[in-house]
Design an enzyme around this catalytic site. Structure first.
Site, mmCIF file in Angstrom:
data_model
loop_
_atom_site.group_PDB
_atom_site.id
_atom_site.type_symbol
_atom_site.label_atom_id
_atom_site.label_comp_id
_atom_site.label_asym_id
_atom_site.label_seq_id
_atom_site.Cartn_x
_atom_site.Cartn_y
_atom_site.Cartn_z
ATOM 1 N N SER A 160 0.784 -1.261 0.063
ATOM 2 C CA SER A 160 0.028 0.013 0.024
ATOM 3 C C SER A 160 0.776 1.368 -0.050
ATOM 4 O O SER A 160 0.524 2.367 -0.723
ATOM 5 C CB SER A 160 -0.814 -0.011 1.165
ATOM 6 N N CYS A 218 -7.028 -6.683 -0.098
ATOM 7 C CA CYS A 218 -5.901 -6.535 0.707
ATOM 8 C C CYS A 218 -5.310 -5.074 0.751
ATOM 9 O O CYS A 218 -5.778 -4.170 1.524
ATOM 10 C CB CYS A 218 -4.763 -7.395 0.429
ATOM 11 N N ARG A 225 -0.297 -11.258 4.519
ATOM 12 C CA ARG A 225 0.181 -10.062 5.034
ATOM 13 C C ARG A 225 -0.967 -9.024 5.365
ATOM 14 O O ARG A 225 -0.778 -7.890 4.858
ATOM 15 C CB ARG A 225 1.358 -9.120 4.473
ATOM 16 N N HIS A 274 -7.242 -12.394 -0.571
ATOM 17 C CA HIS A 274 -6.958 -12.363 -2.105
ATOM 18 C C HIS A 274 -8.023 -13.378 -2.686
ATOM 19 O O HIS A 274 -7.592 -14.446 -3.087
ATOM 20 C CB HIS A 274 -5.671 -12.794 -2.113
ATOM 21 N N GLU A 302 -8.417 -13.399 -5.853
ATOM 22 C CA GLU A 302 -7.921 -13.317 -7.162
ATOM 23 C C GLU A 302 -6.934 -14.647 -7.275
ATOM 24 O O GLU A 302 -6.621 -15.019 -8.460
ATOM 25 C CB GLU A 302 -7.434 -11.988 -7.700
#
EC number: 4.3.3.6
Length: 188
Positions: free
Chosen positions: A48, A78, A135, A170, A172
């Site tokens: 980020s 995320c 994470r 996640h 994806e």
């Protein structure tokens, strides 16, 4: 319908592949003007602080906030959730601040402590959803207009506020396309 995937850093390819499996036209968004070319946008997982730095360097942050505030449907996963959050617990970081939540970065531990579990998401069906946490941030507080769609260990892991869908895991990285399909329904 054309769905953009923010292409500055992170799990871009995985989201594009999921959308292609659903037969959706995609655009990897790397320039501010491309935000006007999409009907919905995915903010992928990644890092980020790197993502917000790149967005600012490209003068894309303000345009992105404007588009979201004007109703652009957004699906964040995320690190994308951290970007959207109004508040980050115990950490000073620039953010877009459009989603009324407080997040705690890397709350489930470091990379080696990543894990998979199953979560119940009634909005996408009765079968459990395989959730991969890498994470991952923890949503520690939600505003009054934020709908909690799924939890893990009593913490929200999938929330929705207006045109924003935010997921701390996640989807994806799985073959389960239900959350991407749910987002496409938000865009229609």
């Amino acid at each position: 319908m054309k769905i953009g995937v923010l292409g500055v850093q992170g799990d871009v390819r995985e989201h594009v592949e999921a959308l292609h499996k659903l037969g959706v036209e995609t655009l990897i968004v790397k320039l501010p003007e491309q935000l006007d070319m999409v009907d919905g946008l995915i903010l992928p997982g990644g890092e980020s602080t790197t993502m917000i730095r790149i967005l600012k360097e490209m003068d894309m942050d303000e345009k992105l906030v404007e588009r979201i505030n004007n109703g652009l449907p957004v699906f964040a996963t995320c690190a994308g959730v951290i970007l959207l959050a109004k508040r980050i617990k115990n950490y000073s970081q620039e953010k877009l601040g459009v989603l009324d939540i407080t997040v705690e970065r890397n709350a489930y531990g470091r990379q080696v402590e990543s894990f998979e579990t199953f979560v119940e998401i009634p909005a996408v069906g009765k079968d459990p959803f395989r959730a991969i946490f890498i994470r991952a941030p923890r949503i520690v507080e939600t505003g009054k207009n934020v709908e909690i769609l799924a939890t893990y260990d009593y913490d929200p892991v999938l929330v929705k506020e207006g045109n924003i869908l935010a997921c701390t895991f996640h989807p994806e990285l799985t073959d389960d396309l239900r959350l991407h399909r749910y987002f496409l329904e938000m865009v229609k």
